[in-house]
Design a protein around this motif. Structure first.
Motif, mmCIF file in Angstrom:
data_model
loop_
_atom_site.group_PDB
_atom_site.id
_atom_site.type_symbol
_atom_site.label_atom_id
_atom_site.label_comp_id
_atom_site.label_asym_id
_atom_site.label_seq_id
_atom_site.Cartn_x
_atom_site.Cartn_y
_atom_site.Cartn_z
ATOM 1 N N ASP A 97 -6.797 16.992 1.162
ATOM 2 C CA ASP A 97 -5.821 16.008 1.618
ATOM 3 C C ASP A 97 -6.482 14.925 2.462
ATOM 4 O O ASP A 97 -6.201 13.739 2.307
ATOM 5 C CB ASP A 97 -4.721 16.697 2.416
ATOM 6 N N LYS A 129 -9.716 13.969 2.597
ATOM 7 C CA LYS A 129 -10.826 13.194 2.032
ATOM 8 C C LYS A 129 -10.336 11.962 1.275
ATOM 9 O O LYS A 129 -11.114 11.064 0.977
ATOM 10 C CB LYS A 129 -11.668 14.065 1.097
ATOM 11 N N ASN A 130 -9.042 11.924 0.965
ATOM 12 C CA ASN A 130 -8.481 10.787 0.231
ATOM 13 C C ASN A 130 -8.033 9.687 1.175
ATOM 14 O O ASN A 130 -7.691 9.938 2.331
ATOM 15 C CB ASN A 130 -7.275 11.239 -0.607
ATOM 16 N N ASN A 131 -8.022 8.463 0.661
ATOM 17 C CA ASN A 131 -7.464 7.355 1.411
ATOM 18 C C ASN A 131 -5.991 7.650 1.666
ATOM 19 O O ASN A 131 -5.283 8.136 0.775
ATOM 20 C CB ASN A 131 -7.615 6.051 0.612
ATOM 21 N N ARG A 132 -5.527 7.347 2.860
ATOM 22 C CA ARG A 132 -4.149 7.682 3.232
ATOM 23 C C ARG A 132 -3.118 7.101 2.267
ATOM 24 O O ARG A 132 -2.084 7.715 2.000
ATOM 25 C CB ARG A 132 -3.869 7.177 4.652
ATOM 26 N N THR A 146 -3.555 6.348 -0.946
ATOM 27 C CA THR A 146 -3.830 6.629 -2.351
ATOM 28 C C THR A 146 -3.118 7.890 -2.830
ATOM 29 O O THR A 146 -3.134 8.913 -2.157
ATOM 30 C CB THR A 146 -5.347 6.800 -2.576
ATOM 31 N N ASP A 147 -2.505 7.807 -4.004
ATOM 32 C CA ASP A 147 -1.915 8.997 -4.630
ATOM 33 C C ASP A 147 -3.044 9.912 -5.095
ATOM 34 O O ASP A 147 -4.131 9.451 -5.443
ATOM 35 C CB ASP A 147 -1.076 8.614 -5.850
ATOM 36 N N TYR A 148 -2.800 11.215 -5.090
ATOM 37 C CA TYR A 148 -3.811 12.116 -5.638
ATOM 38 C C TYR A 148 -3.139 13.328 -6.284
ATOM 39 O O TYR A 148 -2.032 13.707 -5.922
ATOM 40 C CB TYR A 148 -4.809 12.557 -4.574
#
Length: 238
Positions: A181, A183-186, A188-190
């Motif tokens: 959770d 490591k992703n840009n805030r 950005t959807d993942y």
């Protein structure tokens, strides 16, 4: 909860009407200023999220005397809250957006968590969002299964106690969810995937934890003082 603010909705809408901010449009009552207009009373006369959020904002500013209110939701609600804040500024509850004055309200958005099919991540029955506690429990369960399988294949399972297995699988499982959770840009959807999160290869918590464990093992076998090794590392870098 939202229902707490229900008694304040009529008086808040009355105040906004008195300031000439609420007009009728196609049977509904709306606040112009942004597109689309903010609907505060539906055609059937019922209230909605906008009317509740305006009442909540009024209460927080006038009763709780909040200085800075930060709304943290998914990015899909960004337009809604910007419309609510715009209405509050027109009503004089909040200063102009260009002014660095208190009180103020901000929206902090975050990307959607998606399932493997690319749609919003839901429970299997699609009746709502998945609870964090259930995600963590499942991550721990899958981590435990993988750990037992790996130790069995290596002939090491007999050396581990149930307590050690439980503690290790919890650290790996929980760490995997947190890292995936964060490591992703805030914004950005993942896609949420246990298989990817618990992989021991690539940019995952499991890989980092194994790397850390190997480094600790090397330090232990070297019979060197940890602080001494840190100093050597710093000097080498300089």
């Amino acid at each position: 909860g939202e229902s707490f603010y229900n008694p304040y909705i009529p008086r808040v809408l009355e105040e906004l009407t008195g300031k000439g901010l609420i007009t009728e449009s196609k049977g509904a009552r709306v606040i112009e200023g942004r597109k689309p207009p903010l609907i505060v009373v539906k055609r059937d006369g019922g209230f909605n999220y906008a009317s509740t959020d305006l009442a909540a904002l009024w209460y927080r500013l006038n009763v709780e005397m909040a200085e800075w209110i930060i709304y943290v939701t998914d990015v899909g609600q960004q337009q809604h809250f910007h419309s609510v804040f715009s209405a509050a500024r027109m009503a004089g509850w909040l200063p102009d957006q260009k002014e660095e004055k208190y009180p103020k309200a901000s929206h902090v958005g975050f990307g959607f968590v998606l399932g493997a099919d690319g749609s919003r991540f839901r429970t299997r029955s699609s009746d709502g969002a998945v609870r964090l506690v259930d995600l963590l429990d499942e991550a721990k369960s899958q981590s435990l299964a993988q750990l037992i399988k790996r130790l069995t294949e290596n002939g090491q399972i007999a050396k581990w106690t149930d307590e050690e297995l439980d503690k290790t699988s919890e650290a790996i499982g929980y760490g995997a969810v947190k890292y995936a959770d964060l490591k992703n840009n805030r914004l950005t959807d993942y896609k949420f995937s246990y298989e990817q999160m618990l992989s021991d290869k690539g940019n995952t918590a499991v890989y980092l934890q194994y790397a850390h464990a190997r480094i600790c093992s090397i330090i232990q076998k070297s019979n060197k003082d940890v602080e001494e090794l840190k100093m050597v590392s710093i000097l080498s870098y300089l």
